[in-house]
Design a protein around this motif. Structure first.
Motif, PDB file in Angstrom:
ATOM      1  N   GLN A 209      -0.403   7.008  -6.512  1.00 22.96           N
ATOM      2  CA  GLN A 209      -1.172   7.782  -6.404  1.00 22.96           C
ATOM      3  C   GLN A 209      -1.219   9.401  -6.566  1.00 22.96           C
ATOM      4  OE1 GLN A 209      -4.389   7.023  -7.067  1.00 22.96           O
ATOM      5  NE2 GLN A 209      -4.312   4.953  -6.936  1.00 22.96           N
ATOM      6  N   GLU A 210       0.037   9.753  -5.690  1.00 22.25           N
ATOM      7  CA  GLU A 210       0.496  11.150  -5.508  1.00 22.25           C
ATOM      8  C   GLU A 210       1.104  11.444  -6.776  1.00 22.25           C
ATOM      9  OE1 GLU A 210       0.259  13.140  -3.057  1.00 22.25           O
ATOM     10  OE2 GLU A 210      -0.681  11.991  -1.673  1.00 22.25           O
TER      11      GLU A 210
ATOM     12  N   ASP B 171       0.928  -1.342   0.029  1.00 24.09           N
ATOM     13  CA  ASP B 171       0.099  -0.095   0.078  1.00 24.09           C
ATOM     14  C   ASP B 171       0.847   1.276   0.059  1.00 24.09           C
ATOM     15  OD1 ASP B 171       1.188  -0.624   2.449  1.00 24.09           O
ATOM     16  OD2 ASP B 171      -0.646   0.115   3.567  1.00 24.09           O
TER      17      ASP B 171
ATOM     18  N   ASP C  17       0.423   4.308  -2.924  1.00 21.99           N
ATOM     19  CA  ASP C  17       0.086   5.653  -2.510  1.00 21.99           C
ATOM     20  C   ASP C  17       1.127   6.678  -3.152  1.00 21.99           C
ATOM     21  OD1 ASP C  17      -1.800   4.916  -0.431  1.00 21.99           O
ATOM     22  OD2 ASP C  17      -0.361   4.853   1.366  1.00 21.99           O
TER      23      ASP C  17
END
Length: 327
Positions: A227-228, A220, A224
């Motif tokens: 996604q950033e 995860d 993340d």
């Protein structure tokens, strides 16, 4: 000289009141009795009254007491009953008697329920706002950088809007609309191929290298980071030779990390094409990717580059259910 039986001065006369042999008659009762000795005041007056009337002394006292006693007072019918002296209820007891038993109407219950729901909603909203505010403790420099990043995103959207409007104008004004449409279709195909991972791409961007000496990096955390980067405007991403697209997924932890089912090992090298001035600050914001990895004793370094090559490809996949809705 013969004796006069009627002579009152004769001491031998039985009717002589001064005869020593016979007691004197009792004096007649007088209308005024002088008090003697301890009998004085009301008792002497009662005794004198008894002597005048000839009634017994007790009867006279009873009659005087009856005259002196106040007449009984009958309470008014409308006057509320009063508590006896010494039994006045305290303030706490009066308050308790006013509150219990409860006298609640249906309207009061409905209003109380609505107020409770409103208060609960406000409490939840305030709690969620205070907990989810990740930038509450950020420095002024970080906030300025984030605002600049938002301005850059807005500018990119404006540029995209202008480009689409230009294409529409060219299609409407071109003499050979079919040729122009074919040209724009090819350009669109290249763009969609880059996003889908079926076409190689190159351009300016950054390289993010994540080291995991303790094996604490989880899937995860890598997700993340992806996604950033996408939120900052990344157009093409590749991690350890695996092309990352919209439907990519991360699983595992440590030595068993996998991307789309392909096993990858540390260090994890992200090759990202996009505007470096937007990508790097997005990873270094307070509480962002870099700080999260450093808390897990991992290392994260970011390097800008004028040319990043993303050459890992994915096979084109036809959708099983989705179809084009254009006629």
């Amino acid at each position: 000289m013969s004796e006069n039986p009627q002579n009152p001065q004769d001491p031998q006369n039985p009717r002589n009141p001064q005869s020593p042999e016979e007691p004197q008659d009792a004096p007649e009762p007088s209308s005024h009795v002088e008090p003697q000795g301890p009998e004085s005041g009301p008792e002497a007056a009662d005794a004198g009254k008894a002597a005048e009337t000839g009634a017994p002394r007790g009867a006279v006292e009873g009659e005087a007491g009856a005259q002196d006693a106040p007449a009984p007072v009958t309470p008014a019918a409308s006057a509320p009953p009063t508590a006896p002296v010494g039994t006045e209820p305290s303030g706490r007891r009066r308050l308790a008697s006013a509150l219990w038993p409860l006298r609640v109407t249906r309207a009061q219950l409905v209003v109380a329920l609505l107020l409770f729901v409103l208060g609960l909603g406000l409490a939840i909203q305030v709690s969620s706002t205070s907990e989810n505010s990740a930038l509450r403790g950020a420095r002024q420099e970080d906030l300025v950088r984030i605002l600049d990043e938002l301005d850059d995103r807005t500018q990119r959207l404006e540029d995209e809007k202008a480009r689409l409007e230009k294409q529409r104008s060219e299609l409407e004004s071109s003499s050979d609309q079919a040729e122009e449409a074919r040209k724009q279709t090819q350009e669109k195909e290249q763009q969609l191929g880059i996003l889908a991972g079926t076409v190689a791409a190159e351009g300016p961007g950054i390289t993010l290298t994540v080291g995991d000496p303790t094996g604490a990096v989880e899937s995860d955390m890598l997700l993340d980071a992806i996604q950033e980067l996408r939120a900052a405007g990344a157009e093409a991403i590749q991690v350890n030779g695996v092309r990352v697209v919209a439907d990519s997924y991360f699983t595992g932890i440590g030595d068993d990390m996998r991307i789309d089912g392909t096993k990858v090992a540390a260090p994890y090298v992200f090759k990202v094409i996009g505007k470096p001035e937007d990508l790097e600050p997005a990873l270094n914001i307070p509480g962002g990717v870099v700080q999260t990895l450093e808390k897990e004793q991992a290392t994260a370094t970011v390097e800008r580059s004028a040319k990043i090559v993303v050459d890992a490809l994915r096979p084109a996949k036809r959708p099983d259910y989705a179809q084009s809705s254009s006629q």
